[in-house]
Design a protein around this motif. Sequence first.
Motif, PDB file in Angstrom:
ATOM      1  N   MET A 213       0.838  -1.193   0.000  1.00  0.00           N
ATOM      2  CA  MET A 213       0.000   0.000   0.000  1.00  0.00           C
ATOM      3  C   MET A 213       0.874   1.245   0.000  1.00  0.00           C
ATOM      4  SD  MET A 213      -3.093  -0.899   2.625  1.00  0.00           S
ATOM      5  CE  MET A 213      -4.160  -2.296   2.334  1.00  0.00           C
ATOM      6  N   SER A 214       0.565   2.161  -0.852  1.00  0.00           N
ATOM      7  CA  SER A 214       1.448   3.297  -1.058  1.00  0.00           C
ATOM      8  C   SER A 214       1.425   4.290   0.081  1.00  0.00           C
ATOM      9  CB  SER A 214       1.053   4.007  -2.353  1.00  0.00           C
ATOM     10  OG  SER A 214      -0.284   4.462  -2.288  1.00  0.00           O
ATOM     11  N   PHE A 215       0.396   4.247   0.935  1.00  0.00           N
ATOM     12  CA  PHE A 215       0.343   5.274   1.977  1.00  0.00           C
ATOM     13  C   PHE A 215       1.401   5.062   3.059  1.00  0.00           C
ATOM     14  CE2 PHE A 215      -3.085   2.239   3.158  1.00  0.00           C
ATOM     15  CZ  PHE A 215      -2.607   1.791   4.371  1.00  0.00           C
ATOM     16  N   PHE A 216       2.185   3.988   2.980  1.00  0.00           N
ATOM     17  CA  PHE A 216       3.281   3.799   3.914  1.00  0.00           C
ATOM     18  C   PHE A 216       4.620   4.265   3.335  1.00  0.00           C
ATOM     19  CE2 PHE A 216       1.580   1.678   7.535  1.00  0.00           C
ATOM     20  CZ  PHE A 216       0.421   1.081   7.084  1.00  0.00           C
ATOM     21  N   SER A 217       4.578   5.153   2.375  1.00  0.00           N
ATOM     22  CA  SER A 217       5.812   5.506   1.672  1.00  0.00           C
ATOM     23  C   SER A 217       6.488   6.767   2.168  1.00  0.00           C
ATOM     24  CB  SER A 217       5.505   5.673   0.175  1.00  0.00           C
ATOM     25  OG  SER A 217       4.584   6.738  -0.023  1.00  0.00           O
ATOM     26  N   THR A 218       5.867   7.491   3.110  1.00  0.00           N
ATOM     27  CA  THR A 218       6.460   8.757   3.546  1.00  0.00           C
ATOM     28  C   THR A 218       6.918   8.697   4.978  1.00  0.00           C
ATOM     29  OG1 THR A 218       4.268   9.558   4.136  1.00  0.00           O
ATOM     30  CG2 THR A 218       5.082  10.124   1.955  1.00  0.00           C
ATOM     31  N   ALA A 219       7.869   9.552   5.323  1.00  0.00           N
ATOM     32  CA  ALA A 219       8.444   9.540   6.666  1.00  0.00           C
ATOM     33  C   ALA A 219       7.640  10.404   7.617  1.00  0.00           C
ATOM     34  CB  ALA A 219       9.889  10.058   6.608  1.00  0.00           C
ATOM     35  N   PRO A 220       7.520   9.981   8.903  1.00  0.00           N
ATOM     36  CA  PRO A 220       6.790  10.770   9.885  1.00  0.00           C
ATOM     37  C   PRO A 220       7.610  11.944  10.384  1.00  0.00           C
ATOM     38  CG  PRO A 220       7.673   8.800  10.911  1.00  0.00           C
ATOM     39  CD  PRO A 220       8.001   8.711   9.451  1.00  0.00           C
ATOM     40  N   SER A 221       6.945  12.861  11.078  1.00  0.00           N
ATOM     41  CA  SER A 221       7.653  14.011  11.635  1.00  0.00           C
ATOM     42  C   SER A 221       8.430  13.619  12.870  1.00  0.00           C
ATOM     43  CB  SER A 221       6.649  15.121  11.974  1.00  0.00           C
ATOM     44  OG  SER A 221       5.689  14.663  12.900  1.00  0.00           O
ATOM     45  N   ALA A 222       9.242  14.542  13.383  1.00  0.00           N
ATOM     46  CA  ALA A 222      10.250  14.168  14.361  1.00  0.00           C
ATOM     47  C   ALA A 222       9.916  14.465  15.809  1.00  0.00           C
ATOM     48  CB  ALA A 222      11.557  14.869  14.013  1.00  0.00           C
ATOM     49  N   GLY A 223       8.871  15.181  16.125  1.00  0.00           N
ATOM     50  CA  GLY A 223       8.652  15.511  17.527  1.00  0.00           C
ATOM     51  C   GLY A 223       7.200  15.581  17.914  1.00  0.00           C
ATOM     52  N   PHE A 224       6.942  15.471  19.224  1.00  0.00           N
ATOM     53  CA  PHE A 224       5.578  15.568  19.724  1.00  0.00           C
ATOM     54  C   PHE A 224       5.152  17.022  19.805  1.00  0.00           C
ATOM     55  CE2 PHE A 224       6.563  11.320  20.955  1.00  0.00           C
ATOM     56  CZ  PHE A 224       5.353  10.672  20.915  1.00  0.00           C
ATOM     57  N   GLY A 225       3.860  17.277  19.476  1.00  0.00           N
ATOM     58  CA  GLY A 225       3.342  18.628  19.537  1.00  0.00           C
ATOM     59  C   GLY A 225       1.906  18.636  19.980  1.00  0.00           C
ATOM     60  N   ALA A 226       1.241  19.757  19.856  1.00  0.00           N
ATOM     61  CA  ALA A 226      -0.152  19.896  20.284  1.00  0.00           C
ATOM     62  C   ALA A 226      -0.936  20.632  19.215  1.00  0.00           C
ATOM     63  CB  ALA A 226      -0.238  20.640  21.613  1.00  0.00           C
ATOM     64  N   ALA A 227      -0.854  20.107  17.982  1.00  0.00           N
ATOM     65  CA  ALA A 227      -1.521  20.791  16.875  1.00  0.00           C
ATOM     66  C   ALA A 227      -3.017  20.876  17.074  1.00  0.00           C
ATOM     67  CB  ALA A 227      -1.206  20.060  15.562  1.00  0.00           C
ATOM     68  N   SER A 228      -3.604  19.826  17.604  1.00  0.00           N
ATOM     69  CA  SER A 228      -5.037  19.793  17.886  1.00  0.00           C
ATOM     70  C   SER A 228      -5.263  18.756  18.945  1.00  0.00           C
ATOM     71  CB  SER A 228      -5.830  19.439  16.633  1.00  0.00           C
ATOM     72  OG  SER A 228      -7.192  19.293  16.933  1.00  0.00           O
ATOM     73  N   SER A 229      -6.172  18.982  19.853  1.00  0.00           N
ATOM     74  CA  SER A 229      -6.327  18.090  20.986  1.00  0.00           C
ATOM     75  C   SER A 229      -7.541  17.208  20.908  1.00  0.00           C
ATOM     76  CB  SER A 229      -6.394  18.900  22.285  1.00  0.00           C
ATOM     77  OG  SER A 229      -7.461  19.817  22.221  1.00  0.00           O
ATOM     78  N   ALA A 230      -8.431  17.355  19.957  1.00  0.00           N
ATOM     79  CA  ALA A 230      -9.654  16.568  19.909  1.00  0.00           C
ATOM     80  C   ALA A 230      -9.514  15.434  18.908  1.00  0.00           C
ATOM     81  CB  ALA A 230     -10.840  17.443  19.514  1.00  0.00           C
ATOM     82  N   PRO A 231      -9.816  14.184  19.314  1.00  0.00           N
ATOM     83  CA  PRO A 231      -9.743  13.079  18.379  1.00  0.00           C
ATOM     84  C   PRO A 231     -10.825  13.187  17.330  1.00  0.00           C
ATOM     85  CG  PRO A 231     -10.701  12.365  20.466  1.00  0.00           C
ATOM     86  CD  PRO A 231     -10.243  13.775  20.656  1.00  0.00           C
ATOM     87  N   GLN A 232     -10.583  12.582  16.145  1.00  0.00           N
ATOM     88  CA  GLN A 232     -11.530  12.630  15.057  1.00  0.00           C
ATOM     89  C   GLN A 232     -12.322  11.326  15.024  1.00  0.00           C
ATOM     90  OE1 GLN A 232      -9.151  13.403  11.636  1.00  0.00           O
ATOM     91  NE2 GLN A 232      -8.466  15.383  12.364  1.00  0.00           N
ATOM     92  N   SER A 233     -13.650  11.443  14.716  1.00  0.00           N
ATOM     93  CA  SER A 233     -14.497  10.274  14.728  1.00  0.00           C
ATOM     94  C   SER A 233     -14.147   9.271  13.577  1.00  0.00           C
ATOM     95  CB  SER A 233     -15.934  10.696  14.606  1.00  0.00           C
ATOM     96  OG  SER A 233     -16.296  11.503  15.695  1.00  0.00           O
TER      97      SER A 233
END
Length: 397
Positions: free
Chosen positions: A1-21
């Motif tokens: 599956m191609s969606f596993f082809s990119t690298a993740p970011s390097a650090g923890f942050g707080a971009a948004s705190s609410a989980p998505q349904s």
Amino acid sequence: MSFFSTAPSAGFGAASSAPQSAPAVGGPINTSVATKVTGEQDQEVLPGVNDSVSALSFSPTADFLAVASWDTFVRIYKVDKTSSQLVTPWQQYQHEAPVLDVCWSADGSKVISAGADKVARCFDMNTNQSTVVAQHNEPVRSVRWSKACGGVLVTASWDKTLKIWKVGPTPQLVQTVNLADKCYAMDVCNNIIIVAMAQKLVAAYILEENGQIRTASEQQSPLKHQTRSMVALPNGDGYALGGVEGRVAVQYFDDPPDKLGKVKKFAFRCHRQASADHPDIPRNESHIYPVNAIVFNSQGTFATGGGDGSINFWCGQSRTRLKTFETKGPKNAPKELFKTNANRIPITALAFNADASILAYSISYDWHKGYQGAIQENHVYLQPVSIEDIRKRPPKN
């Protein structure tokens, strides 16, 4: 599956705190249809952990993954299969001692973890705050969320107690049950609570809507040796046990013989390496590894992860092994040793996301070889799952 082809970011942050349904037939399990694959498309979850991974858990409502580690942290990652960046580090919080287990509330708004600091902590995804919500006199081995009684937290400890808690602004202890021995593993299905203990004891309890608990079953494990992992069956009518001797047993609470005298329960060998697979192992000898993790998916099939560094997909209905995935072993291990390397890093935890399109797995040392075999490599990976690899097979006639 191609969606596993990119690298993740390097650090923890707080971009948004609410989980998505967001009935079986007797006989041994069929292991002849397994297919080995390399898993080279699997993507590592970064930033990683600094010690062994003890538990993994996906949110039931969105693709958020919680990772519990002996380095005292719980790390939460957001997984977005539609994004060019598959994994985003979300938040993390800390215990005062190694974290032993982790789960989510039913609505996906809370992460609850259990630790050797003798407490359970709740991380609120909406406020990014962590609070103590349960306490024991010894390390808390297992933690699960139950939908019974309007939603309660269940904790089981090495202090030989099982406790039910209401998690609110002020945590409240609802009920305490004295166990026969230390908890090694615990799971919940609806209002059924199953606890695997020392001395090969397994007990099941029913949590009533008034908060009271009654014993439903007390059994001895059918495995010959110590329990290493346990999971409730999807219907809550039994459980699957994994042992240190490389065997899995599927047990039912009510299992009367049919007209032919057959019962539904069964056991099978897995996570063993024979000389036929590994030329360096003497003839007629096998290496036996613990079954460290068992997890069901939305299709009703299940996966096991063992100390041999492999992951197996199983169908209990047809008693068939659907597929086997082998990890590569220590970093930079020669590729030609992929199938014959007896020193692959153990699988310590597994988790399917809600729609079973992703399997998260961790490789860490599980101490089954003692301190002499210690390996300082700890990683979490995401593996894309094909529905055909986990679909149920018809029961055998």
